[in-house]
Write a protein that holds these residues in place. Structure first.
Motif, short mmCIF file in Angstrom:
data_model
loop_
_atom_site.label_atom_id
_atom_site.label_comp_id
_atom_site.label_asym_id
_atom_site.label_seq_id
_atom_site.Cartn_x
_atom_site.Cartn_y
_atom_site.Cartn_z
N CYS A 59 9.03 6.78 3.13
CA CYS A 59 7.63 7.18 3.14
C CYS A 59 7.33 7.70 1.72
CB CYS A 59 7.42 8.28 4.17
SG CYS A 59 5.72 8.81 4.32
N ASP A 60 6.21 7.27 1.14
CA ASP A 60 5.92 7.64 -0.25
C ASP A 60 5.57 9.11 -0.42
OD1 ASP A 60 6.06 4.93 -1.37
OD2 ASP A 60 4.25 4.54 -0.18
N ILE A 61 4.70 9.59 0.46
CA ILE A 61 4.12 10.92 0.25
C ILE A 61 4.13 11.73 1.54
CG2 ILE A 61 1.93 12.12 -0.33
CD1 ILE A 61 1.43 9.73 -2.23
N GLY A 62 4.37 13.03 1.39
CA GLY A 62 4.32 13.95 2.52
C GLY A 62 3.28 15.03 2.27
N GLN A 63 2.67 15.46 3.36
CA GLN A 63 1.65 16.51 3.29
C GLN A 63 1.83 17.35 4.53
OE1 GLN A 63 -2.32 14.86 3.11
NE2 GLN A 63 -3.30 16.85 2.97
N GLY A 64 1.85 18.66 4.39
CA GLY A 64 2.00 19.48 5.58
C GLY A 64 2.42 20.89 5.25
N TYR A 65 2.48 21.72 6.30
CA TYR A 65 2.77 23.14 6.14
C TYR A 65 4.14 23.38 5.49
CZ TYR A 65 -1.20 23.95 9.34
OH TYR A 65 -2.43 23.99 9.94
N LEU A 120 0.84 -1.20 0.00
CA LEU A 120 0.00 0.00 0.00
C LEU A 120 0.87 1.25 0.00
CD1 LEU A 120 -2.59 -1.11 2.72
CD2 LEU A 120 -2.67 -1.51 0.25
N GLU A 121 0.24 2.37 -0.31
CA GLU A 121 0.95 3.65 -0.32
C GLU A 121 0.87 4.26 1.08
OE1 GLU A 121 0.23 6.73 -3.67
OE2 GLU A 121 -1.11 7.25 -2.03
N VAL A 122 1.97 4.90 1.50
CA VAL A 122 1.97 5.50 2.84
C VAL A 122 2.22 7.00 2.77
CG1 VAL A 122 4.38 4.75 3.26
CG2 VAL A 122 2.91 5.34 5.20
N VAL A 123 1.36 7.74 3.48
CA VAL A 123 1.41 9.20 3.51
C VAL A 123 1.69 9.64 4.94
CG1 VAL A 123 0.09 11.34 3.10
CG2 VAL A 123 -0.35 9.31 1.68
N ALA A 124 2.59 10.61 5.10
CA ALA A 124 2.76 11.24 6.42
C ALA A 124 2.11 12.61 6.35
CB ALA A 124 4.24 11.37 6.76
N GLU A 125 1.18 12.89 7.26
CA GLU A 125 0.56 14.22 7.27
C GLU A 125 1.17 15.06 8.39
OE1 GLU A 125 -3.70 13.52 7.84
OE2 GLU A 125 -3.38 13.42 9.99
N GLY A 126 1.01 16.37 8.29
CA GLY A 126 1.55 17.26 9.31
C GLY A 126 3.06 17.42 9.25
N VAL A 127 3.63 17.30 8.04
CA VAL A 127 5.08 17.51 7.88
C VAL A 127 5.34 19.01 7.92
CG1 VAL A 127 7.10 17.09 6.44
CG2 VAL A 127 5.21 15.44 6.44
N GLU A 128 6.05 19.46 8.94
CA GLU A 128 6.26 20.91 9.11
C GLU A 128 7.72 21.31 8.94
OE1 GLU A 128 4.47 22.12 12.81
OE2 GLU A 128 2.44 21.92 12.01
#
Ligand code: C2E
Ligand code: CA
Ligand code: CA
Ligand code: CA
Length: 279
Positions: free
Chosen positions: A252-258, A231-239
Motif C-alpha cells: 500500500c503506498d500511503i497510510g493515514q490514521g490515528y 494509480l496510487e493507493v491510500v489506506a485510511e483509518g490506520v490505527e
C-alpha cells in the motif's frame, strides 16, 4: 373548515416534527457559523509507507459552535447540502486550503500535497473551475499540489456529467482521488474512464482487516488492482502498528490514521512541521 380541525400536525409523528425543528435550528446556526467564521480546518498527515515520510495532508472541516461545542462534519455536512450552504462553505474551505499551502511552501515542504474534500454540489458547480483558476493565479501555486477527494457515492448518478466535471479539474492539473472506496456502488468499469490519480480504501475495511478474512482479502486485492492500474493507493483509518505493517507488506503506498496523527488544527500542525524540519 371548522371541525375539520386545522391540526394537520397529527398526521405526522412528534418525532418527525422534532427532527424538522432540529434541522431548522441547525440550519440557522450553520448560516451564522459561516458569517461569524466559526469554521476551522484541521489537518491530518498522509504517510508514505515505504519511507515513512510525510507525503501530504488532508484538510478536514471543523465547526466550533458557541452553543453546541465542537461539531463533527458527519453531523452537519448533510445539512449544509440540504440548506444549499455547501457551495459557500466549500469555497471557504478551498480558500483556507490555499492559504495553508502557501504556509507549507514557506516552511520548506515543497512537495507535500494537500487534499481537499469536495461534495457533489461542489463538483457540479460550474463556477468551481474559474474559482480555482483565480486562486492558482493569485497564489502562484501549481495545481498538482492539491488533491481533490470525491466520494464514491457521488459518482453514482449522472456518471457522464461527473466524468466531464472531473476532466475539467484534471485538465488544470489537479490531482483527483476517490474517497471511501469500496462503500459505494460504483462499477469498476468506470474506474478506467475516470481521470483519477488516487484511490482511498475506506477505513471500515482497515478496521476489520486483521480480524476478518473478507476485509483482509478486499484490502489486499484492492491494493493489487489499484497498483496494477498505475494509480496510487491510500489506506485510511490506520490505527495500529499491526495494520501498518501488513499494509506496507502488501505494498500500500500511503497510510493515514490515528497511528500517525489525529487531525489537528492547521496552525499547530504547521508549527510542528517547522520544528521537525529544524531539528
Ligand atoms: P473522510 O473524508 O472519509 O475523512 C476521514 C475521516 O476519518 C475524518 O473524520 C477523520 O478524522 C477520520 N479518521 C482519520 N483517521 C482515523 C482513524 O485512524 N480512526 C478513525 N476512527 N477515524 C479516523 P472527520 O474529520 O470527522 O470527517 C468526516 C467526513 O466529513 C469526512 O470523511 C468527509 O467526508 C467529510 N468532510 C470533512 N471535511 C470536509 C470538507 O471540507 N468538505 C466536505 N465536502 N466534506 C468534508
Ligand atoms: Ca476524505
Ligand atoms: Ca474516507
Ligand atoms: Ca468518510
Amino acid at each position: 373548515a371548522k371541525g375539520k380541525g386545522g391540526n394537520s400536525l397529527h398526521f405526522y409523528s412528534q418525532q418527525m416534527f422534532d427532527d424538522f425543528q432540529n434541522r431548522l435550528a441547525l440550519e440557522s446556526d450553520l448560516k451564522l457559523a459561516l458569517a461569524q467564521q466559526q469554521f476551522t480546518l484541521h489537518l491530518q498527515p498522509k504517510i508514505n509507507l515505504a519511507n515513512r515520510k510525510l507525503q501530504g495532508l488532508e484538510a478536514l472541516l471543523r465547526w466550533h459552535s458557541p452553543a453546541r461545542g465542537m461539531v463533527s462534519p458527519d453531523e452537519f455536512i448533510a445539512v449544509l447540502e440540504l440548506a444549499h450552504l455547501m457551495i459557500p462553505v466549500g469555497y471557504w474551505v478551498i480558500e483556507q486550503s490555499f492559504r495553508i499551502m502557501v504556509q507549507l511552501q514557506a516552511a520548506g515542504f515543497k512537495d507535500a500535497t494537500l487534499a481537499i474534500n469536495l461534495s457533489a454540489a461542489q463538483l457540479n458547480d460550474t463556477k468551481l473551475p474559474t474559482f480555482l483558476d483565480g486562486l492558482l493565479q493569485q497564489h502562484q501555486l501549481s495545481a498538482a499540489l492539491f488533491e481533490l477527494e470525491l466520494t464514491e457515492s457521488m459518482l453514482a448518478n449522472n456518471i457522464n456529467e461527473t466524468i466531464k466535471s472531473m476532466q475539467r479539474l484534471k485538465s488544470r492539473g489537479f490531482r483527483l482521488a476517490i474517497d471511501d472506496f469500496g462503500t459505494g456502488y460504483s462499477s469498476l468499469s468506470y474506474l478506467r474512464q475516470m481521470p483519477v490519480d488516487t484511490i482511498k480504501i475506506d477505513k471500515s475495511f482497515v478496521f476489520g482487516m486483521l480480524d476478518n478474512q473478507a476485509d483482509f482479502d478486499i484490502i489486499t486485492s484492492t491494493i493489487a488492482m489499484v497498483r496494477k492500474l498505475g494509480l496510487e493507493v491510500v489506506a485510511e483509518g490506520v490505527e495500529t502498528q499491526a495494520q501498518c505493517k501488513t499494509l506496507t507488506q502488501h505494498q500500500c503506498d500511503i497510510g493515514q490514521g490515528y497511528l500517525f496523527s489525529r487531525p489537528i488544527p492547521s496552525d499547530t500542525l504547521i508549527e510542528q512541521l517547522q520544528a521537525n524540519l529544524h531539528d
